[in-house]
Design an enzyme around this catalytic site. Structure first.
Site, PDB file in Angstrom:
ATOM      1  N   LYS A 104       1.835  28.903  44.998  1.00  0.00           N
ATOM      2  CA  LYS A 104       1.942  29.009  43.543  1.00  0.00           C
ATOM      3  C   LYS A 104       2.373  30.416  43.129  1.00  0.00           C
ATOM      4  O   LYS A 104       1.772  31.409  43.543  1.00  0.00           O
ATOM      5  CB  LYS A 104       0.594  28.701  42.886  1.00  0.00           C
ATOM      6  CG  LYS A 104       0.322  27.213  42.837  1.00  0.00           C
ATOM      7  CD  LYS A 104      -1.070  26.945  42.363  1.00  0.00           C
ATOM      8  CE  LYS A 104      -1.071  26.408  40.966  1.00  0.00           C
ATOM      9  NZ  LYS A 104      -2.454  26.089  40.534  1.00  0.00           N
TER      10      LYS A 104
HETATM   11  C1  E4P Z   1      -3.316  23.550  38.432  1.00  0.00           C
HETATM   12  O1  E4P Z   1      -2.506  23.754  39.312  1.00  0.00           O
HETATM   13  C2  E4P Z   1      -3.737  24.565  37.457  1.00  0.00           C
HETATM   14  O2  E4P Z   1      -4.014  25.787  38.067  1.00  0.00           O
HETATM   15  C3  E4P Z   1      -4.829  24.072  36.569  1.00  0.00           C
HETATM   16  O3  E4P Z   1      -4.573  22.788  36.064  1.00  0.00           O
HETATM   17  C4  E4P Z   1      -5.295  25.096  35.579  1.00  0.00           C
HETATM   18  O4  E4P Z   1      -5.412  24.690  34.284  1.00  0.00           O
HETATM   19  P1  E4P Z   1      -6.715  24.910  33.403  1.00  0.00           P
HETATM   20  O5  E4P Z   1      -7.400  26.163  33.907  1.00  0.00           O
HETATM   21  O6  E4P Z   1      -6.241  25.013  32.007  1.00  0.00           O
HETATM   22  O7  E4P Z   1      -7.556  23.691  33.654  1.00  0.00           O
END
Ligand code: E4P
Length: 303
Positions: free
Chosen positions: A98
């Site tokens: 990522k």
């Molecule tokens: C997924 O890969 C993301 O990191 C995740 O859905 C984070 O989003 P949120 O912290 O708003 O739930």
């Protein structure tokens, strides 16, 4: 549609993999922090490398495990991505790295472009990249052009952003009925235009109140998180990008349904949501009646 689980908690990963519907795991620094806090409560000492290797092994070679870099400079992100990939990809050949789409944080002295630089370099090395923190269709298009394997639009965060602009109060897990909000806005705008119909078109077009009706209920033309996913799917399909849309930041089951309707390739879902998606009062009542109505003759067949 592939379904990933949005957690780094081993217990949740192990349980969900038993259901036979999970195609991968997404993590980020906050999710890893939450998982470690849980593990520490049990008094366990965690070896991070072994912990992540276990996740990779459990997900297996047909799945995907996303691990995030922690630096913001392109060179450092490239190094970290290679380290993570070398350490964990040999376990089951399932790692995606990522990288944030924009690396700018006020006061940090790093520009906006390091994410894109890192994505293109790593994509050319055939390291699958999951571009994270995507909040606009144009970010998604740039990430796809740079060679991203996945782009992750953050739905709930956009819902919250638009609702905060509109001063609409909400609970963290609420589904945002942006369609209703848009109908209200359009009605109010019509009324306003009617009351001011004596004014010229030019004056009304520039009118501050009219502008407010038109611009505050979206983030530059993106009305909510689902709309963000829909617009990205539409754009990427138009140009046959191989990049998959990975709907992220999911809070409720309506979002899950809407993502499926929008035709996104993947959704990453927090653990608690699966129970909510399975539950329905009529399913429970029906099940109770079926259990009560089993006759002995039928039960005997199954002995
Ligand atoms: C997924 O890969 C993301 O990191 C995740 O859905 C984070 O989003 P949120 O912290 O708003 O739930």
């Amino acid at each position: 549609m592939k379904i990933f689980i949005d957690t780094a908690k081993l217990m949740e990963i192990k349980e969900s993999l038993k259901w036979g519907i999970i195609n991968g795991v997404t993590t980020n620094p906050s999710l890893i922090k939450a998982a470690l806090e849980d593990e520490k409560k049990t008094g366990k000492k965690i070896n991070m490398e072994e912990y992540i290797k276990e996740i990779c092994y459990l997900v297996g070679k047909n799945g995907s495990v996303s691990l995030e870099v922690i630096s913001l400079q392109a060179e450092k992100m490239i190094e970290e991505a290679q380290t993570l990939f070398k350490k964990f990809n040999p376990v089951a050949n399932n790692i995606a790295i990522k990288i944030p789409i924009d690396t700018f944080i006020k006061g940090n002295n790093i520009g906006h472009y390091d994410g894109l630089k890192a994505i293109s370099v790593l994509a050319r090395m055939n390291i699958p990249i999951n571009v994270t923190l995507v909040m606009t269709p144009e970010q998604a298009l740039l990430a796809a052009k740079a060679g991203a394997r996945y782009v992750s639009p953050f739905m709930a965060r956009i819902d919250n952003y638009v609702r905060e602009k509109l001063n609409i109060s909400f609970e963290p897990m609420d589904y945002y009925e942006s369609k209703l909000e848009r109908e209200i806005t359009s009605l109010k705008l019509t009324q306003y235009l009617r009351n001011n119909s004596h004014q010229s078109i030019a004056n009304l077009y520039k009118d501050k109140n009219v502008k407010e009706f038109v611009y505050t209920n979206s983030d530059n033309g993106v009305y909510d998180g689902i709309d963000l996913v829909k617009q990205i799917v539409e754009i990427l399909n138009k140009y046959n990008f191989k990049t998959e849309v990975l709907a992220a930041s999911v809070r409720n089951k309506r979002q899950f349904r809407e993502v499926a309707k929008a035709g996104a390739g993947v959704i990453t879902v927090p653990f608690f949501l699966f129970k909510e998606m399975l539950q329905h009062p009529k399913t429970e009542i029906g099940l109770k009646t079926f259990c009560e109505n089993v006759v002995d003759e039928y039960r005997d067949l199954l002995k």
